[in-house]
Design an enzyme around this catalytic site. Structure first.
Site, short mmCIF file in Angstrom:
data_model
loop_
_atom_site.label_atom_id
_atom_site.label_comp_id
_atom_site.label_asym_id
_atom_site.label_seq_id
_atom_site.Cartn_x
_atom_site.Cartn_y
_atom_site.Cartn_z
NE ARG A 80 53.26 -10.26 -45.87
CZ ARG A 80 52.56 -9.36 -46.47
NH1 ARG A 80 51.97 -8.45 -45.78
NH2 ARG A 80 52.46 -9.36 -47.77
CD GLU A 88 45.82 -6.76 -46.60
OE1 GLU A 88 45.40 -6.98 -45.44
OE2 GLU A 88 47.02 -6.87 -46.91
NE ARG A 122 52.42 -8.94 -40.11
CZ ARG A 122 51.72 -8.68 -41.21
NH1 ARG A 122 50.60 -9.29 -41.44
NH2 ARG A 122 52.17 -7.81 -42.10
#
Length: 191
Positions: A80, A88, A122
């Site tokens: 990220r 989104e 992530r």
């Protein structure tokens, strides 16, 4: 066959194989020995590491998939981009933001500097593709918001967002764009 750091960097430009680099004088030594391989694995765990990876997928305007690691030990990493929050999936402007990130990063080497790991596993990282800071690129083009949680660590981003908003760039062309964190909250409460 032995490889020196300069050979590895030069080889990256000619090969889709991602390579690993870290800020360390020990990497200028030959790294094909067992000790060299251990050093590379150790450096891969350092938070200050600089990874040179191949971007192999784009999830949305602030998330990507990259193949990173030393030759023979490459792993996929979900990343990220630090400091931004992009629309989104299924949110207005999501496809355009995703396409912007893909045009900059997909199938090219990227410099990745991991900062922390989020709750989804992530790596949150500073990312550069084609010599451009991805967060700055996305915010300047109006493809992402400055993520307020990280605004204090990226003081360069809010002025870029203000300029993008003033010029109605990207998502700022919408009269009332909804930040992703508000959109996620609304989606969670709609269920």
């Amino acid at each position: 066959m032995t490889w020196e750091l300069s050979d590895l960097v030069r080889g990256l430009a000619q090969s889709p194989q991602p390579l690993f680099l870290a800020r360390s004088p020990s990497l200028t030594r030959h790294a094909t020995t067992a000790n060299g391989a251990r050093q590379l694995r150790h450096h891969a765990q350092m938070i200050s590491a600089l990874l040179v990876c191949m971007v192999i997928g784009i999830h949305d305007g602030d998330s990507l998939l990259a193949r990173c690691g030393p030759p023979g030990d490459m792993r996929e990493r979900e990343l990220r981009v630090h400091g931004i929050d992009a629309p989104e999936r299924y949110q207005s402007f999501s496809d355009t933001s995703r396409s912007s990130l893909a045009a900059l990063c997909l199938n090219v080497p990227a410099h990745i500097r991991p900062i922390e790991t989020d709750r989804y596993g992530r790596s949150i990282a500073q990312v550069e593709c084609r010599g451009r800071d991805v967060a700055r690129h996305q915010v300047t083009r109006g493809m992402a918001w400055v993520y307020t949680r990280y605004a204090d660590t990226r003081p360069d981003l809010p002025p870029l967002q203000a300029q993008a908003r003033k010029s109605h760039a990207g998502l700022w062309a919408d009269s009332d764009p909804v930040p992703p964190w508000q959109w996620r909250h609304a989606q969670a409460h709609a269920r």
